[in-house]
Design a protein around this motif. Structure first.
Motif, mmCIF file in Angstrom:
data_model
loop_
_atom_site.group_PDB
_atom_site.id
_atom_site.type_symbol
_atom_site.label_atom_id
_atom_site.label_comp_id
_atom_site.label_asym_id
_atom_site.label_seq_id
_atom_site.Cartn_x
_atom_site.Cartn_y
_atom_site.Cartn_z
ATOM 1 N N THR A 1 1.120 -0.934 0.256
ATOM 2 C CA THR A 1 0.235 -0.024 0.634
ATOM 3 C C THR A 1 0.917 0.927 -0.320
ATOM 4 O OG1 THR A 1 -1.914 -1.203 1.216
ATOM 5 C CG2 THR A 1 -1.738 1.350 1.449
ATOM 6 N N ARG A 2 1.592 1.342 0.678
ATOM 7 C CA ARG A 2 2.584 2.144 0.857
ATOM 8 C C ARG A 2 3.692 2.602 -0.295
ATOM 9 N NH1 ARG A 2 4.402 -0.783 5.388
ATOM 10 N NH2 ARG A 2 3.893 1.056 7.843
ATOM 11 N N ASP A 3 3.976 1.183 -1.465
ATOM 12 C CA ASP A 3 4.800 1.741 -2.540
ATOM 13 C C ASP A 3 3.307 2.291 -3.825
ATOM 14 O OD1 ASP A 3 7.090 1.087 -1.512
ATOM 15 O OD2 ASP A 3 6.389 -1.405 -2.214
ATOM 16 N N ASN A 4 2.445 1.986 -3.437
ATOM 17 C CA ASN A 4 1.224 2.571 -4.670
ATOM 18 C C ASN A 4 0.848 3.370 -4.063
ATOM 19 O OD1 ASN A 4 1.604 -0.463 -5.737
ATOM 20 N ND2 ASN A 4 -0.046 -1.231 -4.646
ATOM 21 N N ALA A 5 0.898 3.733 -2.811
ATOM 22 C CA ALA A 5 0.522 5.193 -2.813
ATOM 23 C C ALA A 5 1.437 6.209 -2.940
ATOM 24 C CB ALA A 5 0.550 5.548 -1.174
ATOM 25 N N ALA A 6 2.872 5.304 -3.365
ATOM 26 C CA ALA A 6 3.283 6.555 -3.092
ATOM 27 C C ALA A 6 3.598 6.801 -5.234
ATOM 28 C CB ALA A 6 4.984 6.252 -2.654
ATOM 29 N N ALA A 7 3.923 5.666 -6.027
ATOM 30 C CA ALA A 7 4.108 5.876 -7.386
ATOM 31 C C ALA A 7 2.405 6.046 -7.926
ATOM 32 C CB ALA A 7 3.372 3.870 -7.256
ATOM 33 N N ASN A 8 1.236 6.539 -6.845
ATOM 34 C CA ASN A 8 0.014 7.968 -6.914
ATOM 35 C C ASN A 8 0.201 8.890 -7.090
ATOM 36 O OD1 ASN A 8 -2.310 5.594 -9.026
ATOM 37 N ND2 ASN A 8 -0.627 4.508 -7.656
ATOM 38 N N ASP A 9 1.682 9.165 -6.062
ATOM 39 C CA ASP A 9 1.384 10.426 -5.869
ATOM 40 C C ASP A 9 0.209 10.840 -4.690
ATOM 41 O OD1 ASP A 9 4.051 11.135 -7.473
ATOM 42 O OD2 ASP A 9 1.937 12.184 -9.108
ATOM 43 N N VAL A 10 0.467 10.215 -3.856
ATOM 44 C CA VAL A 10 -1.062 10.354 -2.014
ATOM 45 C C VAL A 10 -0.514 10.118 -1.453
ATOM 46 C CG1 VAL A 10 -2.700 10.088 -4.405
ATOM 47 C CG2 VAL A 10 -2.523 7.803 -2.833
ATOM 48 N N ALA A 11 1.242 9.795 -1.012
ATOM 49 C CA ALA A 11 1.179 8.699 0.263
ATOM 50 C C ALA A 11 1.354 10.326 0.885
ATOM 51 C CB ALA A 11 3.307 8.925 -0.165
ATOM 52 N N GLU A 12 1.912 10.958 0.803
ATOM 53 C CA GLU A 12 1.492 12.169 2.097
ATOM 54 C C GLU A 12 0.150 12.056 2.729
ATOM 55 O OE1 GLU A 12 -0.020 14.279 -1.503
ATOM 56 O OE2 GLU A 12 1.825 12.945 -1.211
ATOM 57 N N ARG A 13 -0.851 11.385 1.956
ATOM 58 C CA ARG A 13 -2.520 11.582 2.149
ATOM 59 C C ARG A 13 -2.518 10.304 2.934
ATOM 60 N NH1 ARG A 13 -6.158 13.479 -1.600
ATOM 61 N NH2 ARG A 13 -4.613 12.813 -3.135
ATOM 62 N N ILE A 14 -1.443 8.938 2.838
ATOM 63 C CA ILE A 14 -2.231 8.307 3.552
ATOM 64 C C ILE A 14 -1.464 7.914 4.960
ATOM 65 C CG2 ILE A 14 -0.868 6.888 1.947
ATOM 66 C CD1 ILE A 14 -3.140 4.407 1.048
ATOM 67 N N GLU A 15 -1.995 6.722 5.683
ATOM 68 C CA GLU A 15 -1.198 6.227 6.705
ATOM 69 C C GLU A 15 -1.671 4.585 6.770
ATOM 70 O OE1 GLU A 15 -2.329 7.915 10.476
ATOM 71 O OE2 GLU A 15 -2.741 10.365 9.620
#
Length: 293
Positions: free
Chosen positions: A197-211
């Motif tokens: 989930t962290r890796d996919n969030a980073a790849a979609n430019d939303v990592a700063e909004r997901i915990e």
């Protein structure tokens, strides 16, 4: 790292049910392929095509405990299938390459697309979740995930907080953020799923909004939307916890439920959640509703 691959052919309905059993038994991933030579045309919006005869492939770690588990599964499946399963040892990423060769952009609802990295639809208004298969599978191609993605596409998520319980690849949380949610909390018992989930969030430019959290570390608090795409048994068991996470006037979306299990799951939530009519795709259903404000 090598892997154990268990593979068998079965009719579509049986393959989908056995896939759930394999996941519950401990498979790291379960994928589908064409068992014959049946063409698949480009799917229509929201469609989740699957062949009539399906080759199901389950991946396990290559260690003593997994070897014993796979041997037991082979003995069980041999009594339920026309042809016994085949077990092979393979090197890392071979299975992943096969998935990447067949995974194509797919639309859910009106705007939301799930696409492999490097591929994109021609639609001008497309909202894209870029996702490649990994150890925590969840690409939208199974009916249970598709039902949730379609619900998200039709919802007003602007500024909302979303809880994705049993996040897997993080596809639902990431889709919600892409569709306008302000913040997402992703929870899973599997550390590999949280890393995916962290890796996919980073790849979609939303990592700063997901915990991301393990269940025991999940912080207290309510969400505007609670999503849980898991299985009927855990959904019933987790009902008090999931209900408590829904804020006043908030929405609850449940999937991973077979049609014959729907009433049991609905009964676990009906006292607190005003439930919508059950939505069905193939053998699977989505149960949704709202908590009174």
């Amino acid at each position: 790292m090598p892997w154990l691959q268990l593979r068998f052919d079965a009719p579509r309905e049986q393959a989908e049910r056995l896939a759930i059993e394999l996941e519950e038994a401990g498979a790291l991933s379960v994928t589908f392929g064409d068992a014959g030579d049946e063409p698949q045309l480009e799917p229509g919006p929201g469609e989740t095509p699957l062949w009539t005869e399906v080759t199901t492939t389950a991946l396990f770690e290559d260690d003593a405990a997994s070897s014993a588990l796979v041997a037991a599964l082979v003995r069980d499946l041999a009594t339920r299938l026309p042809v016994p399963p085949v077990v092979e040892r393979l090197e890392d990423q071979v299975w992943e390459r096969v998935w990447l060769d067949t995974f194509k952009p797919t639309r859910f609802g009106q705007r939301l697309w799930v696409c492999p990295h490097g591929q994109s639809p021609e639609a001008a208004d497309a909202i894209i979740v870029a996702l490649d298969p990994g150890l925590a599978f969840g690409t939208g191609h199974h009916a249970t995930t598709a039902l949730c993605l379609e619900w998200l596409d039709g919802a007003d998520l602007t500024g909302k907080t979303v809880l994705d319980y049993g996040c897997g690849s993080g596809i639902l949380a990431i889709a919600a953020l892409k569709l306008g949610a302000a913040r997402a909390v992703a929870v899973d018992h599997d550390p590999q799923a949280l890393q995916a989930t962290r890796d996919n969030a980073a790849a979609n430019d939303v990592a700063e909004r997901i915990e991301c959290y393990l269940p025991d570390a999940q912080p207290e608090g309510e969400a505007d939307i609670v999503l849980a795409n898991i299985l009927a048994g855990p959904l019933v068991e987790l009902a008090p916890r999931l209900i408590a996470a829904v804020g006043d006037g908030g929405a609850l979306v449940l999937s991973g439920v077979l049609a014959e299990q729907a009433e049991t799951v609905r009964a676990a939530y009906a006292e607190t959640i005003a439930l919508d009519p059950t939505c069905q795709r193939e053998d699977w259903v989505r149960i949704s509703g709202r908590r009174s404000a």
